[in-house]
Design a protein around this motif. Structure first.
Motif, mmCIF file in Angstrom:
data_model
loop_
_atom_site.group_PDB
_atom_site.id
_atom_site.type_symbol
_atom_site.label_atom_id
_atom_site.label_comp_id
_atom_site.label_asym_id
_atom_site.label_seq_id
_atom_site.Cartn_x
_atom_site.Cartn_y
_atom_site.Cartn_z
ATOM 1 N N UNK A 78 0.817 -1.212 0.000
ATOM 2 C CA UNK A 78 0.000 0.000 0.000
ATOM 3 C C UNK A 78 0.852 1.264 0.000
ATOM 4 N N UNK A 79 1.901 1.284 0.817
ATOM 5 C CA UNK A 79 2.750 2.468 0.898
ATOM 6 C C UNK A 79 3.471 2.712 -0.431
ATOM 7 N N UNK A 80 3.957 1.641 -1.048
ATOM 8 C CA UNK A 80 4.634 1.769 -2.341
ATOM 9 C C UNK A 80 3.658 2.253 -3.402
ATOM 10 N N UNK A 81 2.453 1.695 -3.406
ATOM 11 C CA UNK A 81 1.455 2.097 -4.396
ATOM 12 C C UNK A 81 1.074 3.562 -4.243
ATOM 13 N N UNK A 82 0.985 4.039 -3.006
ATOM 14 C CA UNK A 82 0.673 5.451 -2.777
ATOM 15 C C UNK A 82 1.771 6.353 -3.348
ATOM 16 N N UNK A 83 3.013 5.920 -3.201
ATOM 17 C CA UNK A 83 4.138 6.699 -3.727
ATOM 18 C C UNK A 83 4.142 6.681 -5.255
ATOM 19 N N UNK A 84 3.880 5.516 -5.835
ATOM 20 C CA UNK A 84 3.845 5.409 -7.293
ATOM 21 C C UNK A 84 2.765 6.315 -7.881
ATOM 22 N N UNK A 85 1.636 6.414 -7.174
ATOM 23 C CA UNK A 85 0.529 7.227 -7.660
ATOM 24 C C UNK A 85 0.873 8.715 -7.693
#
Length: 257
Positions: free
Chosen positions: A238-245
């Motif tokens: 989730x944290x990685x996906x938030x950063x990618x977004x």
């Protein structure tokens, strides 16, 4: 900084004033200076100091190959050091007891030995500097959450480092734009059409020029972003996906001419 001096002896006991009979006679349980009581106290201090030094040295060595990345929040990096100290103390020095103040001093000393320091704020006018300093506190916190929640392997760490770099680059561009800097993105199709028009080419030649380029050119940075989305997206973090977004393609990041 923690100040440990195991060789410093205890202050000598103050002698009681004599009143006809010796002080030793008046206080049967008293021991002369340098007796077993003072020796035991000094030995305890020496043992604790030695254990603290050993604990700190062990922690530095254990973290040298896994120093928390500088793009994490400073407090998160200190937490990792603190947890490592506590873990080593439980396993290696179970009889050692330190108070919170001493533990905090040990944490800061170990962090300093590993060159774990707060990042300065990015300066858009500086000719040189660490690009990671343009990350805001939320960026650092989320990058730290991602680091601590993912299965860190050499490959995943390399990709997270790349994500942090791209986000820091984006923050730097945004900071410079707020400061008045204007950017222009090179448009290959538009450049070819302008060149053909300037050389007096016919409309048919312009149309042929359009056909030769099926899709607009993709910048190297956009290609890297696609690769990061593909590789890090598989982690389902989730944290990685938030950063990618939060990463923007060049077309959205820069002002087109």
């Amino acid at each position: 900084m923690l100040n440990i001096n195991p060789s410093k002896p205890d202050s000598p006991a103050t002698a009681l004033p004599a009143t006809g009979k010796s002080a030793q006679a008046k206080v049967p349980d008293a021991h002369p200076s340098g007796s077993a009581v003072n020796q035991a106290s000094t030995a305890t201090l020496s043992t604790d100091a030695h254990d603290i030094q050993g604990l700190m040295s062990h922690t530095v060595q254990s973290l040298q190959e896994a120093v928390p990345p500088k793009y994490m929040a400073y407090e998160q990096r200190l937490d990792i050091v603190r947890q490592s100290l506590n873990s080593a103390m439980t396993q290696q020095y179970p009889e050692l007891v330190v108070n919170e103040k001493t533990l905090e001093e040990m944490t800061l000393d170990v962090a300093a030995s590993l060159k774990i320091n707060p990042l300065p704020e990015g300066d858009v006018n500086a000719a040189f500097g660490d690009i990671m300093s343009f990350l805001d506190e939320r960026d650092k916190q989320e990058l730290g959450d991602a680091y601590m929640s993912m299965d860190v392997t050499p490959q995943s760490l390399k990709e997270l480092n790349s994500l942090a770099f791209e986000l820091a680059h984006q923050r730097k561009v945004q900071a410079k734009q707020r400061n008045g800097t204007l950017y222009a993105v090179y448009d290959l199709i538009k450049a070819q059409q302008n060149e053909a028009s300037e050389t007096g080419a016919s409309q048919q030649a312009l149309n042929e020029s359009d056909k030769q380029i099926i899709s607009p050119a993709v910048s190297e940075r956009d290609q890297r972003l696609v690769q990061l989305h593909d590789s890090l997206g598989r982690l389902d973090n989730q944290f990685v996906n938030n950063l990618l977004a939060q990463l923007q393609e060049d077309a959205h990041l820069y002002d087109k001419a």
